[in-house]
Design a protein around this motif. Sequence first.
Motif, mmCIF file in Angstrom:
data_model
loop_
_atom_site.group_PDB
_atom_site.id
_atom_site.type_symbol
_atom_site.label_atom_id
_atom_site.label_comp_id
_atom_site.label_asym_id
_atom_site.label_seq_id
_atom_site.Cartn_x
_atom_site.Cartn_y
_atom_site.Cartn_z
ATOM 1 N N THR A 1 0.988 -1.462 0.013
ATOM 2 C CA THR A 1 0.140 -0.105 -0.129
ATOM 3 C C THR A 1 0.762 0.806 0.171
ATOM 4 O OG1 THR A 1 -0.244 -0.004 2.112
ATOM 5 C CG2 THR A 1 -2.110 -1.123 1.166
ATOM 6 N N ALA A 2 2.371 0.800 0.309
ATOM 7 C CA ALA A 2 3.275 2.212 -0.024
ATOM 8 C C ALA A 2 3.031 3.118 -1.118
ATOM 9 C CB ALA A 2 4.449 2.094 0.889
ATOM 10 N N PRO A 3 2.853 4.453 -1.343
ATOM 11 C CA PRO A 3 3.259 5.132 -2.836
ATOM 12 C C PRO A 3 4.536 4.294 -3.417
ATOM 13 C CG PRO A 3 2.635 6.665 -0.133
ATOM 14 C CD PRO A 3 3.618 5.220 0.216
ATOM 15 N N HIS A 4 5.426 4.452 -2.727
ATOM 16 C CA HIS A 4 6.777 4.171 -4.019
ATOM 17 C C HIS A 4 6.279 2.768 -4.503
ATOM 18 C CE1 HIS A 4 7.682 2.871 0.224
ATOM 19 N NE2 HIS A 4 8.574 1.924 -0.713
ATOM 20 N N GLU A 5 5.747 2.106 -3.923
ATOM 21 C CA GLU A 5 5.407 0.572 -4.552
ATOM 22 C C GLU A 5 4.039 0.104 -5.726
ATOM 23 O OE1 GLU A 5 5.656 -1.760 -0.227
ATOM 24 O OE2 GLU A 5 4.045 -1.147 -0.881
ATOM 25 N N ASN B 1 13.952 1.307 -4.479
ATOM 26 C CA ASN B 1 14.283 1.107 -3.869
ATOM 27 C C ASN B 1 15.153 0.829 -3.610
ATOM 28 O OD1 ASN B 1 15.507 -2.375 -3.499
ATOM 29 N ND2 ASN B 1 17.257 -1.318 -5.067
ATOM 30 N N ASP B 2 15.611 2.413 -3.355
ATOM 31 C CA ASP B 2 15.913 3.581 -2.031
ATOM 32 C C ASP B 2 15.361 3.867 -1.376
ATOM 33 O OD1 ASP B 2 18.528 2.993 -3.067
ATOM 34 O OD2 ASP B 2 19.000 4.184 -4.283
ATOM 35 N N SER C 1 12.203 -1.555 7.703
ATOM 36 C CA SER C 1 11.021 -1.806 7.308
ATOM 37 C C SER C 1 10.522 -1.548 5.581
ATOM 38 C CB SER C 1 10.014 -1.519 8.202
ATOM 39 O OG SER C 1 9.099 -0.462 8.045
ATOM 40 N N LEU C 2 10.915 -0.936 4.594
ATOM 41 C CA LEU C 2 11.004 -0.584 3.632
ATOM 42 C C LEU C 2 11.403 -1.267 2.547
ATOM 43 C CD1 LEU C 2 10.557 3.698 3.835
ATOM 44 C CD2 LEU C 2 8.527 2.016 3.686
ATOM 45 N N LYS C 3 12.247 -1.793 3.254
ATOM 46 C CA LYS C 3 13.685 -2.777 2.203
ATOM 47 C C LYS C 3 12.497 -3.951 1.591
ATOM 48 C CE LYS C 3 17.877 -2.487 4.051
ATOM 49 N NZ LYS C 3 19.522 -3.567 4.877
ATOM 50 N N VAL D 1 8.786 -7.414 -7.130
ATOM 51 C CA VAL D 1 9.840 -7.251 -7.777
ATOM 52 C C VAL D 1 10.055 -8.208 -9.450
ATOM 53 C CG1 VAL D 1 12.310 -7.651 -7.457
ATOM 54 C CG2 VAL D 1 11.569 -6.755 -5.618
ATOM 55 N N GLN D 2 9.839 -8.994 -8.517
ATOM 56 C CA GLN D 2 9.249 -9.835 -10.298
ATOM 57 C C GLN D 2 8.196 -9.082 -11.358
ATOM 58 O OE1 GLN D 2 7.214 -13.989 -8.773
ATOM 59 N NE2 GLN D 2 8.430 -14.811 -10.508
ATOM 60 N N ALA D 3 7.135 -8.998 -10.675
ATOM 61 C CA ALA D 3 6.793 -8.437 -11.572
ATOM 62 C C ALA D 3 7.465 -7.423 -12.398
ATOM 63 C CB ALA D 3 5.218 -7.898 -10.972
#
Length: 572
Positions: free
Chosen positions: A477-481, A522-523, A532-534, A550-552
């Motif tokens: 749910t994180a914006p960068h995701e 990623n950063d 915890s964002l890793k 990551v796979q997608a």
Amino acid sequence: MTETTTTTLRDRVGALVAEAARAAMQAGALPDVALPDDVVERPRDAANGDYASSLPLRLARSAMMPPLAIAEAIAAHLPAGEVIQAPEIAPPGFINLRLAEGFVQGEIDRIIEQGPNFADISLGTGKHAQVEFVSANPTGPLHVGNGRGAAIGDTLASALEAAGYEVEREYYVNDAGTQTDVFAETLYARYQQQHGLDVTVPEGGYPGEYMVDLARRLHDREGDRLLAGPGEPPPPELRELGIELMVEQIRDTLEGFGTSYERWFSERSLYEPASGETSAYDTALGTLRADGHLAEREGALWFTSSELGEDKDNVVLRSDGRPTYFASDIAYHHDKLVTRGFDLVIDVWGADHHGHVSRVEMATEAVTGNGEALHILIYQLVTLKRGAETVRLSKRSGEIITLDELVEEVGPDAARFFFLLRAPSSQMDFDLDLAVKQSNENPVYYIQYAHARLASILDRASGEGHAPEGGDVSLLTAPHELALVREMLRLPEVIELVATTYEPQHLAHYGIELATSFHAFNDAFRQQNDASLKVITDDPALTAARLRLVQAAKIALGRVLDLMGMTAPERM
RNA sequence: GCGCCAGUAGCUCAGUGGAUAGAGCGCUACCCUGCGGAGGUAGAGGUCAGAGGUUCGAAUCCUCUCUGGCGUACCA
């Protein structure tokens, strides 16, 4: 089994808006007016949503209503759903649309399911397309400018394949014209020199050193058996073997550049009747003659293109009876469109040939009645530089930079990517000094590095006992995701854009943007100093979910690199 | 002369009639006991060649001017 959607997301969202507009008309909230084809677009600023519609602004005149009132009428019939959230209205009359979070998350699973076919669309399903590119005369090695044509043509072909077309890549070998005579004479002179004879290269011949190498190869292979008597012309076999060697060399160069063809088409074959039938040349010229497009004048035979709107007529048969290249072109396009029946034919030509475009288009229409199917793509010439100094590109000038040399210096991936970044219509400077010096900063590495990082994360996770299988994407749910997923979802639209505009640079720029989204994702943990964002964390469920992301991403980025004919490295 | 393509940040270039014009390189300042720093964050930097026009809205469409590339063969 999940149903595969082959339209773009943009079309899906656009259809929702169009439906809402029609519903508003039926409800009487909007007058019955015609809708344009495209109703949504990608806003430049993400703050304005994933998609936006300017429909209210565009309908204001015909509907005779204020844009904001139209926007409200449409929005009222556009409820939040599976794909989009509730719409937002923004002055002066935009409807901004955001993809539903659950939909974005679900697309991760769909991308993984589709794998290497992710982003395929059905635009060209059932149609046959041909892309003909490079097609340089087999009288010398390919130069840097040919590389631009190769990168453009090959990538365009790949994009058309992704768009559903069945595609054939073709190289047209000019093995019949006067240039091959000059080539044969030059080669013969060099060949004679190999045998110690005091012969000079004929006036107007090819001065390049490569002709000496070619003569040496011929000598090594055939000995002196191709020598004719003093004063006699070069034996026909020498020309054949010379062209054969040159075509082999060109094929090797292109393979080294990452480009291969389905077919190498001989110009000469146009004049050879196929098993007792008429030749392609006779068929095409016969059609033109029957339709009254040919006229004899001044001893030559002319295509009367001025009667079709062209500024002048063009010779097809010289007064000495030899056909021009234009005659070959007519027969060739008849063969492409009628004999072989391609639905779409793209010729990729350098700007030095642009003067031929209108007459070939006109003749193609005259001889096939299907000129619409032909698209001639012109790319502007490459100006080669060493620092501030301009290097001329010509087989006749002293210095030519070959495509082999370029590939040797910067590698095929970087060379291709450099060419693909620029629009075909844009003249480009290629600074060799810069390309070599800054090769580590070339954006190609930026994209490939992102792919290698993705591979590395999956490797590491696997080593630590984590796997993407079974990961629950609703945990993301994180914006960068979600921003990374949104970026992936653009790929089908980029493919559609390339396959309809025939401009491959969009793919290259998209590649940079997708890589940027990943690098930012990623950063994020480092920037926010939050472990915890890793991707790989203490939380196994979250880890599995992120591994799916990551796979997608690896699938999407790998697809982009593949479309551009570049390698997608697992490590660098 | 005529025709085609272009002119956008210091440089190389993106930009499908829409909202505050973007990227890379270069420049400035930050972020590393790093799931790979070939990375990230922030910033400076623009008369979209110029002038008219069309449009609710123009870098984008039209006209003209200027500048550059290419073409204008019974060469390719």
